[in-house]
Design a protein around this motif. Structure first.
Motif, mmCIF file in Angstrom:
data_model
loop_
_atom_site.group_PDB
_atom_site.id
_atom_site.type_symbol
_atom_site.label_atom_id
_atom_site.label_comp_id
_atom_site.label_asym_id
_atom_site.label_seq_id
_atom_site.Cartn_x
_atom_site.Cartn_y
_atom_site.Cartn_z
ATOM 1 N N ASP A 197 -22.446 -8.849 -37.625
ATOM 2 C CA ASP A 197 -21.793 -10.009 -38.235
ATOM 3 C C ASP A 197 -20.316 -10.103 -37.855
ATOM 4 N N VAL A 198 -19.688 -8.980 -37.553
ATOM 5 C CA VAL A 198 -18.238 -8.983 -37.314
ATOM 6 C C VAL A 198 -17.844 -8.559 -35.903
ATOM 7 N N MET A 199 -18.807 -8.098 -35.099
ATOM 8 C CA MET A 199 -18.459 -7.573 -33.769
ATOM 9 C C MET A 199 -17.991 -8.671 -32.820
ATOM 10 N N GLN A 200 -17.201 -8.274 -31.854
ATOM 11 C CA GLN A 200 -16.708 -9.169 -30.811
ATOM 12 C C GLN A 200 -17.359 -8.804 -29.483
ATOM 13 N N ASP A 201 -17.245 -9.691 -28.493
ATOM 14 C CA ASP A 201 -17.782 -9.394 -27.161
ATOM 15 C C ASP A 201 -17.069 -8.189 -26.569
ATOM 16 N N LEU A 202 -17.805 -7.390 -25.820
ATOM 17 C CA LEU A 202 -17.214 -6.233 -25.147
ATOM 18 C C LEU A 202 -16.995 -6.571 -23.681
ATOM 19 N N HIS A 203 -15.760 -6.698 -23.285
ATOM 20 C CA HIS A 203 -15.414 -6.916 -21.881
ATOM 21 C C HIS A 203 -15.248 -5.548 -21.238
ATOM 22 N N SER A 204 -15.782 -5.373 -20.051
ATOM 23 C CA SER A 204 -15.754 -4.052 -19.422
ATOM 24 C C SER A 204 -15.162 -4.081 -18.018
ATOM 25 N N ILE A 205 -14.855 -2.894 -17.524
ATOM 26 C CA ILE A 205 -14.234 -2.729 -16.222
ATOM 27 C C ILE A 205 -14.795 -1.473 -15.567
ATOM 28 N N GLU A 206 -14.892 -1.495 -14.244
ATOM 29 C CA GLU A 206 -15.387 -0.327 -13.522
ATOM 30 C C GLU A 206 -14.367 0.816 -13.610
ATOM 31 N N SER A 207 -14.866 2.037 -13.647
ATOM 32 C CA SER A 207 -13.995 3.205 -13.831
ATOM 33 C C SER A 207 -13.017 3.414 -12.682
ATOM 34 N N GLU A 208 -13.339 2.903 -11.478
ATOM 35 C CA GLU A 208 -12.473 3.109 -10.320
ATOM 36 C C GLU A 208 -11.452 1.999 -10.145
ATOM 37 N N GLU A 209 -11.444 1.018 -11.046
ATOM 38 C CA GLU A 209 -10.435 -0.033 -10.967
ATOM 39 C C GLU A 209 -9.066 0.541 -11.347
ATOM 40 N N SER A 210 -8.014 -0.111 -10.893
ATOM 41 C CA SER A 210 -6.657 0.335 -11.200
ATOM 42 C C SER A 210 -6.279 -0.034 -12.632
ATOM 43 N N ILE A 211 -5.300 0.660 -13.173
ATOM 44 C CA ILE A 211 -4.859 0.322 -14.529
ATOM 45 C C ILE A 211 -4.124 -1.015 -14.516
ATOM 46 N N PRO A 234 0.809 -1.219 0.000
ATOM 47 C CA PRO A 234 0.000 0.000 0.000
ATOM 48 C C PRO A 234 0.836 1.260 0.000
ATOM 49 N N ASN A 235 2.085 1.175 0.450
ATOM 50 C CA ASN A 235 2.935 2.358 0.470
ATOM 51 C C ASN A 235 3.417 2.746 -0.925
ATOM 52 N N MET A 236 3.332 1.794 -1.850
ATOM 53 C CA MET A 236 3.881 2.036 -3.179
ATOM 54 C C MET A 236 2.797 2.281 -4.229
ATOM 55 N N THR A 237 1.529 2.297 -3.816
ATOM 56 C CA THR A 237 0.461 2.487 -4.788
ATOM 57 C C THR A 237 0.530 3.868 -5.443
ATOM 58 N N THR A 238 0.213 3.915 -6.712
ATOM 59 C CA THR A 238 0.199 5.199 -7.417
ATOM 60 C C THR A 238 -1.226 5.694 -7.598
ATOM 61 N N ARG A 239 -2.200 4.838 -7.273
ATOM 62 C CA ARG A 239 -3.608 5.202 -7.297
ATOM 63 C C ARG A 239 -4.086 5.737 -8.647
ATOM 64 N N VAL A 240 -3.481 5.324 -9.720
ATOM 65 C CA VAL A 240 -3.970 5.711 -11.039
ATOM 66 C C VAL A 240 -5.075 4.737 -11.420
ATOM 67 N N VAL A 241 -6.265 5.255 -11.661
ATOM 68 C CA VAL A 241 -7.395 4.392 -11.973
ATOM 69 C C VAL A 241 -7.793 4.539 -13.440
ATOM 70 N N VAL A 242 -8.634 3.631 -13.872
ATOM 71 C CA VAL A 242 -9.033 3.560 -15.274
ATOM 72 C C VAL A 242 -9.596 4.883 -15.794
ATOM 73 N N ARG A 243 -10.427 5.556 -14.992
ATOM 74 C CA ARG A 243 -11.051 6.797 -15.464
ATOM 75 C C ARG A 243 -10.019 7.892 -15.757
ATOM 76 N N ASP A 244 -8.819 7.771 -15.162
ATOM 77 C CA ASP A 244 -7.783 8.781 -15.382
ATOM 78 C C ASP A 244 -7.255 8.773 -16.814
ATOM 79 N N ILE A 245 -7.307 7.625 -17.472
ATOM 80 C CA ILE A 245 -6.687 7.532 -18.796
ATOM 81 C C ILE A 245 -7.638 7.012 -19.875
#
Length: 202
Positions: A89-103, A14-25
């Protein structure tokens, strides 16, 4: 659509976390098309928006993803006429992630599913897209921040702790004035109560 719904994964240290989450980028807003749109129309929209993928929406619900690779492999390479092949006809499944998850979690999911893009969800609504290239682009900066923090902790850097840049372990906000405290965390000037405030007008 596959959505990751669980508490945000914490860094092993926990001391080394950078806390960059998905919504940041993430990339937003979401550019979409209909399942009934032809591959030709989808390709035109991707060219117009200068993007490499597009979300397929059915009645405001994300049902898949079409990338430039899908168009090439599922239509062009099969000698199919782009105007006669639909997005469904050509689309693939969309896998998703919560915005607050880490990168870090985003990178893990991308690797696990062997894909290059994830939909970003906030309050059950698709709000953006994050790609493997987005994660890779920010990684060098994160390595620099983590390395700097590690040096401070080990006492290897002579640089004053108050001038370390990164994400505050208390509030999660970015600061160029982090200070390493006795509890082993990096705290910003606001959480230390040292921030200057502008008096409110009488």
């Amino acid at each position: 659509m596959h959505v990751v719904k669980k508490p945000v994964r914490q860094h092993a240290d926990p001391n080394m976390t950078t806390r960059v989450v998905v919504r940041d980028i993430m990339n937003s807003p979401v550019i979409s098309a209909s399942p009934k749109d032809t591959v030709r129309d989808v390709a035109k929209k991707m060219k117009s928006e200068k993007i490499g993928s597009i979300i397929i929406m059915d009645k405001d619900k994300p049902v898949g993803l079409v990338t430039d690779y899908d168009i090439v492999t599922q239509a062009v390479a099969k000698d199919a006429k782009p105007s006669s092949v639909t997005a469904s006809d050509v689309m693939q499944d969309l896998h998703s992630i919560e915005s607050e998850e880490s990168i870090t979690e985003a990178a893990r999911l991308l690797r696990k599913h062997g894909i290059k893009r994830l939909g970003v969800v906030y309050k059950d609504r698709l709000v953006g897209i994050i790609s493997a290239s987005d994660v890779i682009a920010v990684t060098p900066d994160l390595v620099d921040v983590v390395s700097e923090k590690a040096g401070i902790i080990r006492g290897e850097l002579g640089r004053p702790a108050g001038k370390v840049s990164g994400y505050c372990d208390e509030c999660g906000e970015w600061s160029d004035l982090l200070q390493y405290d006795e509890e082993g965390t990096f705290i910003c000037e606001v959480c230390r109560g040292e921030a200057t405030t502008t008096p409110e007008p009488a």
